[in-house]
Write an enzyme that holds these catalytic residues in place. Structure first.
Site, mmCIF file in Angstrom:
data_model
loop_
_atom_site.group_PDB
_atom_site.id
_atom_site.type_symbol
_atom_site.label_atom_id
_atom_site.label_comp_id
_atom_site.label_asym_id
_atom_site.label_seq_id
_atom_site.Cartn_x
_atom_site.Cartn_y
_atom_site.Cartn_z
ATOM 1 N N LYS A 11 -1.058 3.539 -10.144
ATOM 2 C CA LYS A 11 0.153 4.047 -10.822
ATOM 3 C C LYS A 11 1.348 3.859 -9.908
ATOM 4 O O LYS A 11 1.211 3.779 -8.676
ATOM 5 C CB LYS A 11 0.008 5.521 -11.195
ATOM 6 C CG LYS A 11 -0.191 6.509 -10.022
ATOM 7 C CD LYS A 11 1.069 6.988 -9.322
ATOM 8 C CE LYS A 11 0.780 7.892 -8.135
ATOM 9 N NZ LYS A 11 1.853 8.109 -7.216
ATOM 10 N N PRO A 100 -4.245 -0.673 -2.334
ATOM 11 C CA PRO A 100 -4.148 -0.231 -0.935
ATOM 12 C C PRO A 100 -4.345 1.285 -0.829
ATOM 13 O O PRO A 100 -3.938 2.026 -1.725
ATOM 14 C CB PRO A 100 -2.726 -0.617 -0.521
ATOM 15 C CG PRO A 100 -2.219 -1.529 -1.559
ATOM 16 C CD PRO A 100 -3.017 -1.317 -2.809
ATOM 17 N N ALA A 103 -1.417 4.962 -0.149
ATOM 18 C CA ALA A 103 -0.217 4.156 -0.329
ATOM 19 C C ALA A 103 0.757 4.753 -1.337
ATOM 20 O O ALA A 103 1.819 4.209 -1.575
ATOM 21 C CB ALA A 103 -0.614 2.754 -0.790
ATOM 22 N N LEU A 105 -0.208 5.107 -4.476
ATOM 23 C CA LEU A 105 -0.532 4.387 -5.709
ATOM 24 C C LEU A 105 -1.718 5.011 -6.447
ATOM 25 O O LEU A 105 -2.207 4.473 -7.433
ATOM 26 C CB LEU A 105 -0.849 2.912 -5.377
ATOM 27 C CG LEU A 105 0.290 2.144 -4.695
ATOM 28 C CD1 LEU A 105 -0.180 0.765 -4.247
ATOM 29 C CD2 LEU A 105 1.485 2.009 -5.643
ATOM 30 N N ALA A 106 -2.205 6.140 -5.932
ATOM 31 C CA ALA A 106 -3.284 6.913 -6.570
ATOM 32 C C ALA A 106 -4.604 6.161 -6.677
ATOM 33 O O ALA A 106 -5.334 6.308 -7.667
ATOM 34 C CB ALA A 106 -2.839 7.423 -7.943
ATOM 35 N N GLY A 108 -7.518 6.485 -5.015
ATOM 36 C CA GLY A 108 -8.690 7.362 -5.071
ATOM 37 C C GLY A 108 -8.780 8.084 -6.408
ATOM 38 O O GLY A 108 -9.862 8.200 -6.995
ATOM 39 N N ASP A 142 -3.236 13.642 -9.466
ATOM 40 C CA ASP A 142 -2.993 12.393 -10.190
ATOM 41 C C ASP A 142 -4.158 11.985 -11.102
ATOM 42 O O ASP A 142 -4.033 11.028 -11.873
ATOM 43 C CB ASP A 142 -2.751 11.244 -9.194
ATOM 44 C CG ASP A 142 -1.384 11.336 -8.523
ATOM 45 O OD1 ASP A 142 -0.481 11.962 -9.119
ATOM 46 O OD2 ASP A 142 -1.233 10.804 -7.412
HETATM 47 P P1 ATP Z 1 -2.815 10.813 -2.467
HETATM 48 O O1 ATP Z 1 -1.401 10.967 -2.883
HETATM 49 O O2 ATP Z 1 -3.777 11.628 -3.273
HETATM 50 O O3 ATP Z 1 -3.027 10.897 -0.975
HETATM 51 P P2 ATP Z 1 -2.737 7.955 -2.422
HETATM 52 O O4 ATP Z 1 -2.588 7.091 -3.613
HETATM 53 O O5 ATP Z 1 -1.562 8.002 -1.513
HETATM 54 O O6 ATP Z 1 -3.178 9.363 -2.926
HETATM 55 P P3 ATP Z 1 -5.468 7.145 -1.905
HETATM 56 O O7 ATP Z 1 -5.596 5.663 -1.923
HETATM 57 O O8 ATP Z 1 -5.994 7.883 -3.086
HETATM 58 O O9 ATP Z 1 -3.972 7.529 -1.570
HETATM 59 O O10 ATP Z 1 -6.159 7.647 -0.551
HETATM 60 C C1 ATP Z 1 -5.926 8.913 0.011
HETATM 61 C C2 ATP Z 1 -7.148 9.282 0.848
HETATM 62 O O11 ATP Z 1 -8.220 9.597 -0.044
HETATM 63 C C3 ATP Z 1 -7.674 8.157 1.702
HETATM 64 O O12 ATP Z 1 -7.133 8.203 2.977
HETATM 65 C C4 ATP Z 1 -9.184 8.356 1.685
HETATM 66 O O13 ATP Z 1 -9.638 8.984 2.872
HETATM 67 C C5 ATP Z 1 -9.478 9.305 0.541
HETATM 68 N N1 ATP Z 1 -10.338 8.707 -0.533
HETATM 69 C C6 ATP Z 1 -11.339 9.326 -1.151
HETATM 70 N N2 ATP Z 1 -11.896 8.553 -2.086
HETATM 71 C C7 ATP Z 1 -11.215 7.399 -2.091
HETATM 72 C C8 ATP Z 1 -11.309 6.211 -2.876
HETATM 73 N N3 ATP Z 1 -12.227 6.042 -3.839
HETATM 74 N N4 ATP Z 1 -10.421 5.219 -2.622
HETATM 75 C C9 ATP Z 1 -9.477 5.392 -1.659
HETATM 76 N N5 ATP Z 1 -9.343 6.482 -0.895
HETATM 77 C C10 ATP Z 1 -10.200 7.499 -1.102
#
Ligand code: ATP
Length: 293
Positions: A11, A100, A103, A105-106, A108, A142
């Protein structure tokens, strides 16, 4: 047994406003969010080689957490415990990672949503979208949006979703430097900061409905951007680079550090991506073009 395959789209936040702090530790937000073409692929497979109810997480990327720390594990566990399911076999979850990490971009959350959607299908649980979103909100702010998977206005901690109209296809450049941002740290610093500019929601909703890309570009706004920019001045530099192309606007997504530019059409998006890739002095930018899925 055949694997069930689910796409897990990333996203971006076209606008992000933080309007309050909540007792549960989250913040109240108002955000216009879009699912984009960039996605992970999640494969679900029942496996007799595992213990009944066992969950195995497989991912080639060594940076992705295994076992309980992975949100896909937590999603499968939540479904089993929440519905008191006793599957006779284990489940293998394979994540092909393209989004990535950490980042904004949600990634996880997208993977977790894909698991909830996929297991609901695989185990014929018959849960409605709303029921899945309610469960998903226990995994992260998210996750409900990732289940919703359409352009939306998100409120509450992100789980109150209203569909919005977007005319045509929007094209974006997406770029991220080689640094990760801890979302909690960004929100903590945000609470101590004075906000200078906030998103203008109604004009942005109108611009999206009319497909007025230049106006969309001009109205991009994320209140967390100054916080992350303060931690990583490179984010500002990346935005400046994107704005030096024909892109009418650029902004950070979520808590960053990803930055996206909106382009008027596919040709301009690709042209801008080529320019940036050629001009960057260090190979720190990851640039992709993406449309709304
Ligand atoms: P958030 O705002 O929730 O931190 P984000 O989009 O910035 O989300 P994500 O890519 O979801 O970041 O990663 C955040 C953290 O979640 C990572 O550092 C990782 O340790 C953990 N994580 C748990 N499961 C996953 C997954 N399936 N893919 C990526 N990261 C994951």
């Amino acid at each position: 047994m055949a694997a069930l395959v689910e796409k897990a789209p990333a996203k971006i936040n076209l606008t992000l406003d933080v309007v309050g702090r909540r007792a549960d530790g989250y913040h109240d937000v108002v955000s216009i969010m879009l699912p984009i073409e960039l996605h992970d692929t999640v494969r679900l497979k029942e496996s007799r080689g595992l213990l009944p109810g066992e969950i195995m997480v497989v991912c080639e990327d060594p940076a992705v957490p295994r076992g309980r720390q992975n949100l896909v594990y937590q999603a499968a566990r939540l479904l089993m415990e929440g519905l008191n399911l006793k599957p006779g076999v284990g489940v293998e979850i394979t994540i092909e990672k393209s989004i990535p990490m950490a980042a904004g971009l949600a990634g996880g959350s997208a993977d977790a949503a894909a698991v909830l959607r996929g297991l609901n299908r695989m185990w014929k649980l018959g849960l409605s979208d709303r029921e899945l979103q309610k469960l998903g909100s226990r995994l992260g702010a998210d996750v409900p949006f990732c289940l919703f998977n359409r352009p939306a206005l998100a409120r509450g901690k992100g789980e109150v979703l209203t569909p919005i109209r977007v005319k045509g296809t929007l094209w974006f450049l997406l770029a991220k430097g080689p640094y990760v941002v801890a979302t909690a740290e960004v929100y903590r610093r945000y609470d101590q900061m004075e906000v200078k500019s906030r998103p203008r929601l109604i004009p942005m909703l109108q611009a999206l409905e009319e497909g007025a890309v230049s106006r969309v570009g001009a109205l991009l706004c994320n209140v967390l951007e100054p916080v992350t920019t303060h931690l990583y001045p490179q984010v500002k530099e990346l935005k400046r680079l994107i704005l030096s192309t024909k892109c009418p606007g650029a902004a950070m997504s979520g808590s960053g550090p990803s930055v996206f530019g909106v382009a008027r059409n596919e040709d301009e998006a690709r042209e801008a991506a080529d320019t940036l890739l050629a001009s960057a002095t260090t190979p720190i930018w990851q640039i992709v073009t993406c449309t709304i899925s």
